[in-house]
Design a protein around this motif. Structure first.
Motif, short mmCIF file in Angstrom:
data_model
loop_
_atom_site.label_atom_id
_atom_site.label_comp_id
_atom_site.label_asym_id
_atom_site.label_seq_id
_atom_site.Cartn_x
_atom_site.Cartn_y
_atom_site.Cartn_z
N LYS A 1 18.33 -49.67 21.84
CA LYS A 1 17.23 -50.15 21.02
C LYS A 1 17.66 -51.31 20.14
N ARG B 1 4.86 -45.13 17.32
CA ARG B 1 5.12 -44.09 18.31
C ARG B 1 6.55 -43.55 18.16
N GLU B 2 7.51 -44.45 17.92
CA GLU B 2 8.90 -44.02 17.74
C GLU B 2 9.06 -43.16 16.49
N THR C 1 14.63 -50.41 15.37
CA THR C 1 15.08 -49.07 14.98
C THR C 1 14.92 -48.87 13.48
N ALA D 1 11.21 -48.44 12.63
CA ALA D 1 10.74 -47.10 12.96
C ALA D 1 11.25 -46.09 11.95
N GLU E 1 10.26 -39.18 16.18
CA GLU E 1 11.31 -38.70 15.27
C GLU E 1 10.80 -37.56 14.39
N THR F 1 4.27 -49.56 18.91
CA THR F 1 5.58 -49.09 19.39
C THR F 1 6.41 -48.44 18.28
N PRO F 2 6.65 -49.08 17.12
CA PRO F 2 7.43 -48.41 16.08
C PRO F 2 6.71 -47.18 15.51
#
Length: 234
Positions: A3, A50-51, A8, A11, A55, A47-48
């Motif tokens: 990633k 969803r990440e 990262t 997120a 988590e 996207t972030p």
């Protein structure tokens, strides 16, 4: 594929903000966490988001249901008490090992975290106290010098973070917590493994009057958030 570090970090930051929103009741148990709505709110792509939700799912705070979306997990009182019982034993083990293995540098960090808790209490800042308290406990996990134990303690701490924050709403809990910290620091500094373990266990375990106070706090929190949702819908 590795990633991208910036993505990262984004997120991670989103996860922490959503975690705080869950803890403070902005998103109460059962709430649906819509990716599009959250992406618009934080002005990021999905996207972030969803990440971050993945988590939170791993941490046990969110349930991802196929084809339905992500929802804040609702944990019953009985299950919560069971989790706190396990947390008490994990932290007791960390305290026992820390009393035997803590370094001078780690002890200085522990005392600094304890002083930060004192400052937050004097300043009447519950959020600052919560953060300093996390550092206090995580310093003891690290000082156990048992990586697996520290990982398990941190994982369960994250799952219980919402409810540990609620505990601090109970009258006199912060001042009592500080007194318990004094005992823990003293036992660890003295190298008294048995005393450190028992002090940590009693610090975390919910029993007697603390049990009744905790149940009342959780119930009040859920009533408040339900009322807020009703008012918002009117």
């Amino acid at each position: 594929m590795t990633k991208h570090p910036t993505r990262t970090r984004r997120a991670q930051a989103l996860r922490e903000m959503l975690e705080n929103d869950i803890a403070t009741g902005r998103y109460p148990a059962g709430s649906r966490l819509d990716e599009v709505t959250l992406a618009n709110r934080f002005e990021v792509s999905r996207t972030p988001i969803r990440e971050a939700l993945i988590e939170l799912s791993v941490a046990g705070l969110v349930e991802i249901r196929p084809r339905r979306g992500s929802f804040v997990r609702d944990i019953g009182i009985a299950r919560l008490i069971e989790m706190f019982e396990v947390m008490a034993d994990l932290e007791a083990s960390c305290g026992r090992l820390a009393a035997r293995r803590i370094t001078s540098v780690e002890l200085a960090r522990l005392k600094a975290a304890h002083e930060a808790c004192n400052e937050a209490q004097r300043g009447g800042d519950p959020d600052a106290y919560f953060r300093a308290n996390q550092t206090f406990h995580e310093t003891i996990y690290a000082a156990s010098h048992n990586g697996f134990l520290a990982e398990q303690a941190l994982h369960l701490q994250n799952r219980l973070k919402v409810y540990r924050r609620l505990q601090l709403r109970v009258p006199n809990r912060v001042s009592n917590s500080l007194a318990e910290h004094d005992q823990i620091v003293g036992a660890i500094a003295a190298g008294d493994a048995a005393a450190a373990a028992e002090a940590m266990r009693q610090h975390v375990l919910i029993q007697g009057e603390r049990f009744n106070d905790f149940v009342a706090s959780v119930a009040a929190h859920r009533q408040e958030t339900s009322a807020e949702q009703i008012n918002a819908a009117e």
